[in-house]
Write an enzyme that holds these catalytic residues in place. Structure first.
Site, short mmCIF file in Angstrom:
data_model
loop_
_atom_site.label_atom_id
_atom_site.label_comp_id
_atom_site.label_asym_id
_atom_site.label_seq_id
_atom_site.Cartn_x
_atom_site.Cartn_y
_atom_site.Cartn_z
N LYS A 86 0.82 -1.21 0.00
CA LYS A 86 0.00 0.00 0.00
C LYS A 86 0.86 1.26 0.00
CE LYS A 86 -4.48 -1.52 1.60
NZ LYS A 86 -5.63 -1.25 2.48
N LYS A 138 -6.26 -11.29 -7.58
CA LYS A 138 -7.53 -11.36 -6.87
C LYS A 138 -8.52 -10.33 -7.42
CE LYS A 138 -8.88 -10.71 -2.14
NZ LYS A 138 -8.48 -10.52 -0.75
N LYS A 160 -12.02 -4.28 -6.20
CA LYS A 160 -12.77 -3.12 -6.68
C LYS A 160 -11.83 -2.06 -7.23
CE LYS A 160 -13.66 -3.10 -1.84
NZ LYS A 160 -14.67 -3.64 -0.97
#
Ligand code: TRP
Length: 332
Positions: free
Chosen positions: A116, A198, A201
């Protein structure tokens, strides 16, 4: 929470966007069935979402949408707790305490933090770094026995166990040390456009991700465009990531095994198979979407549901928080 002898299962999900087919088949559907076997504690991890900058109006909408969607999937607030993390003040409070029992080195090793911070290089805030201590607080406050999580959260759960053991080692048994719970039929749904990753969104390609509330024609379009391979044979095999993913999804919504699917589609092309998968997904999501529409139109009912769970969660979590504070040496 009717039966005190059942084990406690706890899990949270970030309401950082719409709920996806991956969230549903990989997590929420299992939460629904776990409600029989466990005393379940579920919540929206809204405090976690602000480790990445959110737009206020959108965030508000996302939280209510996620709440209504998850109720629509079958989470029942008569059987389980389903609250909003930021409404229960003990989470932020225990997270601070646990921050002081979590090492810089441990947090630095978290792969999610590394990923991240690479992705949001302009906002590597302290919350992003200490995210796992908040997650540890979420879990340890409720003396949870088991935590259903995806593979990507196992490292955080391992750290939670380390923090709990460390704290217990210093002060005696304050926290239950939780186990990971790997559900028997937890499908790992991959992106329809990049089946090595994976379903997410935040997928750059919008066609890679199916949302729970997508209209049927959008769902069909996404499945028809799903990436496959050039073999044109519906069989589960190494190197056929796209078809494997579609077979997993189809199996998850129909209950069919890979062998049964291969038999049913023998001699048929990918076009037919994609339509079948799309239609099966549309039918699975149809009643959920209808229930969501009903719930989201009734904000008073939604509020009644989360307030009720918020209050119980606050009471349960305060017990652990008070115990931890007392052991540390605060004057109560
Ligand atoms: N970090 C989890 C995720 O992103 C969400 C989460 C927050 C969670 N607190 C938790 C999951 C406690 C399980 C238990 O998926």
């Amino acid at each position: 929470m009717e039966n005190e002898k059942k084990k406690i299962a706890l899990s949270l999900i970030q309401p950082s966007g719409t709920i996806t087919l991956g969230n549903y088949l990989g997590a929420i559907r299992n939460w629904v069935t776990m409600q029989e076997e466990f005393n379940c504690i579920f919540a929206l991890a809204d405090l976690h979402t602000i480790t990445v900058r959110q737009e206020p109006a959108k965030m508000r909408k996302n939280i209510l949408d996620a709440y209504a969607s998850i109720l629509a999937c079958g989470i029942d607030v008569e059987k389980s707790l389903f609250f909003i993390q930021s409404h229960v003040s003990s989470h932020a409070e225990l997270a601070w305490l646990l921050n002081c029992y979590t090492q810089f080195g441990e947090l630095s090793r978290m792969t999610q933090f590394k990923d991240k911070s690479a992705k949001h290089a302009d906002n590597i805030n302290a919350g992003l770094f200490t995210y796992p201590s908040l997650m540890a607080a979420d879990i340890l406050l409720y003396q949870a026995d088991c935590v259903p999580v995806g593979a990507d959260q196992l490292q955080h759960l391992e750290l939670t166990r380390d923090i709990a053991n460390r704290f217990n080692g210093l002060y005696g048994n304050v926290f239950k040390v939780p186990e990971a719970y790997i559900p028997k039929n937890g499908a790992r749904v991959m992106s329809l456009q990049d089946p090595t990753r994976k379903m997410s969104k935040s997928d750059e390609n919008a066609n890679g991700c199916v949302h729970l509330l997508d209209p049927p024609e959008v769902i069909m379009k996404k499945f028809k465009r799903a990436i496959t391979d050039s073999e044109a044979c519906v069989r589960y095999a190494e190197g056929k990531d796209g078809i494997n993913n579609l077979m997993d999804i189809y199996g998850a919504v129909t209950g069919l095994t890979h062998e049964q699917i291969e038999k049913d589609f023998e001699g048929k092309g990918y076009g037919d198979f994609k339509v079948a998968v799309g239609e099966a997904v549309v039918e699975t999501l149809r009643p959920i979407k209808a229930e969501y529409e009903k719930l989201i139109a009734d904000k008073a009912y939604l509020e009644e549901c989360y307030r009720k769970s918020d209050d119980i969660a606050q009471k349960i979590s305060q017990r652990t928080l008070t115990k931890a504070k007392k052991k540390i040496g605060f004057v109560l």
